[in-house]
Design an enzyme around this catalytic site. Structure first.
Site, PDB file in Angstrom:
ATOM      1  N   ALA A 104      30.717  36.875  28.618  1.00  0.00           N
ATOM      2  CA  ALA A 104      30.284  36.815  30.131  1.00  0.00           C
ATOM      3  C   ALA A 104      31.433  36.637  31.186  1.00  0.00           C
ATOM      4  CB  ALA A 104      28.692  36.277  30.169  1.00  0.00           C
ATOM      5  N   GLN A 106      31.337  34.470  33.476  1.00  0.00           N
ATOM      6  CA  GLN A 106      31.482  33.021  33.395  1.00  0.00           C
ATOM      7  C   GLN A 106      31.441  32.418  32.162  1.00  0.00           C
ATOM      8  OE1 GLN A 106      31.942  30.716  35.669  1.00  0.00           O
ATOM      9  NE2 GLN A 106      32.088  32.222  37.518  1.00  0.00           N
ATOM     10  N   SER A 107      31.953  33.014  31.355  1.00  0.00           N
ATOM     11  CA  SER A 107      31.748  32.593  29.835  1.00  0.00           C
ATOM     12  C   SER A 107      32.846  31.140  29.590  1.00  0.00           C
ATOM     13  CB  SER A 107      32.463  33.640  29.058  1.00  0.00           C
ATOM     14  OG  SER A 107      32.528  33.082  27.476  1.00  0.00           O
ATOM     15  N   ASN A 108      32.077  30.299  29.075  1.00  0.00           N
ATOM     16  CA  ASN A 108      32.625  29.035  28.673  1.00  0.00           C
ATOM     17  C   ASN A 108      33.560  29.188  27.512  1.00  0.00           C
ATOM     18  OD1 ASN A 108      31.279  27.434  30.664  1.00  0.00           O
ATOM     19  ND2 ASN A 108      29.407  27.972  29.385  1.00  0.00           N
TER      20      ASN A 108
END
Ligand SMILES: Cc1ncc(COP(=O)(O)O)c(C=O)c1O
Length: 366
Positions: A104, A106-108
């Site tokens: 995504a 805002q993927s971690n």
């Protein structure tokens, strides 16, 4: 909807086994099963296990503890550091010099991969999928996105959100282009059907946790963990059962409803068992998914999650993120409130995403 086991039947079965034939708990069985895998040393372990006294009091709970995998060292930490240790161990063993991953906006996972690649001297290409329809500037440029650029990753966008196979196919074609340039790419897939190296990181976390529980003379009856791709949930459960621990693992759904997540996690447990070359240790009844804090959907903050996010900050000075850990903490608090014994919240990180949600959080805190 909650999907729970028939706990009365399960408890009764456990006590019969305890009387007659239950094998002793043994974390070394995990060590032996993981011995054959390559692991990249990129994080700081063990992460600490500690009580949450003020949240426990707030919930009126018997006991709420936390394992701080948000403090796993690399680039703001989180669960993805343990998962990447095994993927990148495999990548290095295959002579890879370029890592590709999708996630995504805002993927971690993407942020940790970009950081780990930088640390290991590899090139990193990240693909950001439009999973959450947000036009705002902070979501698209701050938090994890800012960090992806800081770590020097090449960033491209993928215009769909719920298309795991399509996102992977796009990564494969990017990998082919790298191959044509003479590079050795390694793809970390999103879709099911690939070797679940990520789950192995949490098989090992189960070992670490069991040792800590014993060292601290604690009694933990259940663990609540965010369940998204399912690798963390499946790995932890597989590790615990492999070591003959019957601690319950409750997967707080953050991506899809329990009826879809439960078979996905069960499949991943089977794939992890095959990768580990062990007999089956996880049953369908072991895989518990709770989607009571999932609404209003992936990447969107609901009332329970916002409440958990605020209370974690204001009672414990602990940051949880809007996408994953606010929801799993909300679930842990609800479970701990009615439980008669100790509950452990596995904090899987994600904290940089909080800056991508500046607008919502500022409005909610006003
Ligand atoms: C902070 C955080 N917690 C939990 C999860 C869920 O972990 P998994 O994908 O292994 O289910 C993720 C996944 O991206 C995450 O970033």
């Amino acid at each position: 909807m909650r999907l729970r086991t028939n706990s009365k039947r399960f408890n009764c079965l456990t006590s019969v086994l305890t009387l007659h034939q239950k094998a002793p708990m043994n974390p070394q069985l995990i060590e032996q099963a993981l011995d054959k895998f390559n692991v990249a040393s990129i994080g700081h372990f063990p992460t600490i296990l500690e009580p949450l006294p003020r949240l426990t009091q707030h919930c009126g709970a018997a006991g709420l503890y936390v394992k701080r995998d948000d403090c796993s060292g690399l680039a703001f930490g989180g669960n993805k550091v343990r998962q990447l240790s095994y993927y990148l161990g495999d990548a290095i063993a295959h002579g890879a010099d370029t890592i590709l991953i999708t996630g995504a906006v805002q993927s971690n996972y993407v942020r940790c991969t970009a950081a780990a690649a930088a640390k290991l001297g590899m090139t990193c290409h990240v693909q950001l999928e439009e999973r959450v329809s947000k036009e705002n500037h902070a979501y698209n440029h701050s938090g994890n996105v800012l960090l992806d650029y800081l770590f020097g990753a090449t960033v491209t966008r993928y215009p769909h959100g719920e298309d795991e196979a399509g996102a992977d196919a796009s990564l494969e074609s990017l990998a082919n282009a790298y191959k044509e340039q003479g590079r050795k790419p390694y793809v970390i897939h999103l879709s099911m059907g690939h070797k679940p190296f990520g789950a192995l990181g949490y098989v090992d976390a189960a070992r670490e946790l069991l040792v800590q529980i014993a060292e601290q003379s604690l009694s933990i009856d259940r663990i609540v963990v965010a369940s998204g791709s399912g690798h963390t949930h499946a790995g932890l459960l597989t590790g615990l059962r492999l070591a003959n621990s019957s601690i319950e693992v409750i997967g707080a759904c953050v991506r899809r409803q329990a009826s879809l997540q439960q078979p996905r996690v069960l499949t991943l447990c089977g794939e992890a068992e095959r990768l580990l070359q062990i007999d089956s240790v996880v049953t369908s009844a072991d895989v518990i998914c709770d989607d009571s804090c999932l609404a209003p959907g992936y990447g969107k903050l609901g009332a329970e999650a916002l409440d958990a996010l605020k209370h974690a900050a204001r009672l414990e000075g602990m940051v949880v993120d809007p996408v994953y850990t606010a929801k799993s903490l909300a679930c842990a608090m609800a479970v701990a409130t009615v439980a008669e014994s100790n509950t452990l919240f596995l904090h899987t990180g994600g904290t940089p995403a909080i800056f991508g949600y500046e607008d919502e959080l500022t409005a909610a805190l006003a």
